[in-house]
Design a protein around this motif. Structure first.
Motif, short mmCIF file in Angstrom:
data_model
loop_
_atom_site.label_atom_id
_atom_site.label_comp_id
_atom_site.label_asym_id
_atom_site.label_seq_id
_atom_site.Cartn_x
_atom_site.Cartn_y
_atom_site.Cartn_z
N TYR A 232 0.84 -1.20 0.00
CA TYR A 232 0.00 0.00 0.00
C TYR A 232 0.87 1.25 0.00
O TYR A 232 1.89 1.31 0.71
N ARG A 233 0.51 2.23 -0.81
CA ARG A 233 1.26 3.49 -0.84
C ARG A 233 0.34 4.62 -0.40
O ARG A 233 -0.63 4.93 -1.07
N SER A 234 0.68 5.21 0.72
CA SER A 234 -0.15 6.28 1.28
C SER A 234 0.10 7.59 0.53
O SER A 234 1.07 7.73 -0.21
N TRP B 6 -2.75 1.76 -8.49
CA TRP B 6 -3.53 0.86 -7.62
C TRP B 6 -2.83 0.61 -6.29
O TRP B 6 -3.43 0.11 -5.35
N HIS B 7 -1.54 1.00 -6.19
CA HIS B 7 -0.88 0.93 -4.88
C HIS B 7 -1.64 1.76 -3.85
O HIS B 7 -1.72 1.39 -2.68
N GLY B 8 -2.18 2.89 -4.30
CA GLY B 8 -2.87 3.80 -3.39
C GLY B 8 -4.22 3.27 -2.93
O GLY B 8 -4.90 3.89 -2.11
N ARG C 145 6.60 -1.02 -19.63
CA ARG C 145 6.69 -2.18 -18.76
C ARG C 145 7.17 -1.84 -17.35
O ARG C 145 8.01 -0.98 -17.17
N ASP C 146 6.61 -2.54 -16.40
CA ASP C 146 6.94 -2.34 -14.99
C ASP C 146 7.06 -3.76 -14.40
O ASP C 146 6.11 -4.31 -13.86
N LEU C 147 8.26 -4.33 -14.56
CA LEU C 147 8.44 -5.76 -14.26
C LEU C 147 8.08 -6.17 -12.83
O LEU C 147 7.52 -7.25 -12.63
N PRO C 148 8.42 -5.39 -11.80
CA PRO C 148 8.12 -5.86 -10.44
C PRO C 148 6.66 -5.65 -10.02
O PRO C 148 6.29 -6.04 -8.92
N HIS C 149 5.86 -5.04 -10.87
CA HIS C 149 4.53 -4.59 -10.45
C HIS C 149 3.44 -5.64 -10.74
O HIS C 149 3.32 -6.13 -11.86
N PHE C 150 2.66 -5.95 -9.72
CA PHE C 150 1.51 -6.85 -9.86
C PHE C 150 0.30 -6.19 -9.25
O PHE C 150 0.41 -5.52 -8.21
N ALA D 195 -2.20 -3.16 -5.42
CA ALA D 195 -0.99 -3.44 -6.20
C ALA D 195 0.18 -3.67 -5.26
O ALA D 195 0.21 -3.15 -4.14
N VAL D 196 1.13 -4.48 -5.73
CA VAL D 196 2.38 -4.69 -4.98
C VAL D 196 3.55 -4.69 -5.97
O VAL D 196 3.36 -4.98 -7.15
N ASP D 197 4.72 -4.35 -5.46
CA ASP D 197 5.95 -4.52 -6.23
C ASP D 197 6.71 -5.66 -5.60
O ASP D 197 6.91 -5.70 -4.38
N VAL D 198 7.11 -6.61 -6.44
CA VAL D 198 7.76 -7.82 -5.96
C VAL D 198 9.16 -7.90 -6.57
O VAL D 198 9.30 -7.80 -7.79
ZN LIG Z 1 4.05 -0.97 -8.55
#
Ligand SMILES: [Zn+2]
Length: 329
Positions: free
Chosen positions: A47-49, A80-82, A124-129, A86-89
């Motif tokens: 989560y990104r505040s 979608w982090h907000g 592309r944003d490879l770590p992003h799901f 969403a997460v970055d892995v």
């Molecule tokens: Zn992300």
């Protein structure tokens, strides 16, 4: 002000408990599966505040270094982090430098758990799901809803809230969610051809996800009336007189339809066969007929057969969290 990348206020939040409940479960299950399979994944950011996004926004602007901005979004609600969706892995040993092949393997696992991958985007944003029922970016309406009704309203709209986890419980709920909620609150807008299929929510969401992933897919059929179901079956019977028994799961309706075809060898046109099948349906109880084909209840759609990417598409369909059955004929 802050000191750039070492700013403690700008530490990413790795707490998966702040994610939407179903998305949290999906992420945790996917990470576990990755780790068991030898992929040393972990969630670098969840989560990104607004406060954290503001700190990111300052980087490269009021906070230098870095020399250039790291984000163009002044608010956390453009990702979608907000929304906790969403997460970055990344890799515990290789961090962000893991090769694309590594991220591809991780993505294959996350897809199985209903998540979509930033590696499939043009930028592309490879770590992003992110949760698979979200469109790539949140809409203005999603921002409006989160500001007026809170995060949970968004989670419900994209079916990431655990109160909707049990489909039968959702059906039993006295007040169904407003029909427009899914379309307006942040999932992809429903394309007109999919809207025209008149599907139920789950099947429609699945169709939207499929279209987003494979834009060239053509949907040929959705909800059918009993008459159009008879028409569709008649077209198949013309090609194969045993089609019904060979295709539908055994039931009184299935038996009666096949029996009618067997007894009427003289019926050799689509309309003659359709008439006959319709008369069979009309003689059975509505409850039995409705159970016969998922098309009748709006729970099924057909796709025009594809040659390109057929295996990928089939595998993807099988993994869609909202589809329980797939006929690949
Ligand atoms: Zn992300």
């Amino acid at each position: 002000m802050s000191a750039g990348q070492d700013d403690t206020a700008a530490r990413p939040d790795q707490d998966c408990a702040k994610l939407a409940p179903r998305f949290q479960k999906a992420v945790e299950a996917a990470i576990l599966e990755c780790v068991l399979g030898g992929l040393d994944t972990y969630v670098f950011e969840a989560y990104r505040s607004q406060a954290l996004q503001a700190a990111y926004y300052a980087r490269g602007r009021s906070v230098v270094p870095p020399e250039r901005p790291v984000t163009n979004a002044p608010s956390n609600l453009y990702s979608w982090h907000g929304y906790g969706l969403a997460v970055d892995v990344i890799s515990k040993t290789q961090h962000w430098a893991a090769p694309e092949s590594w991220f591809r393997q991780v993505a294959a696992v996350f897809r199985k758990h209903g998540c979509s991958w930033g590696g499939d985007w043009t930028q592309r944003d490879l770590p992003h799901f992110q949760w698979g029922l979200c469109k790539p970016s949140p809409s203005d309406l999603a921002r409006e809803i989160v500001n007026t009704q809170g995060l949970r309203a968004i989670w419900q709209a994209v079916r990431a809230d655990d109160t909707l986890q049990d489909a039968s419980a959702a059906k039993a709920a006295a007040t169904p969610s407003p029909p427009a909620a899914t379309a307006v609150a942040g999932t992809a807008p429903v394309p007109a051809d999919i809207e025209n299929l008149q599907l139920n929510d789950n099947a429609r969401d699945a169709a939207v996800v499929l279209r987003a992933r494979f834009p060239h897919l053509v949907f040929t059929s959705g909800r059918r009336s009993i008459r159009s179901q008879a028409q569709a079956m008649a077209a198949d019977v013309l090609k194969n007189r045993h089609f019904i028994a060979a295709t539908y799961k055994p039931s009184a309706v299935c038996t009666a339809c096949q029996k009618w075809v067997d007894a009427h060898a003289e019926a050799q046109t689509q309309s003659a066969i359709a008439e006959g099948l319709f008369s069979v349906f009309a003689a059975m109880s509505e409850a039995d007929v409705m159970k016969f084909s998922k098309h009748l209840t709006g729970d099924a759609f057909d796709l025009q057969p594809v040659t390109a990417d057929a295996d990928t598409i089939q595998a993807f369909i099988r993994r869609l969290p909202l589809l329980d059955k797939f006929l690949d004929r």
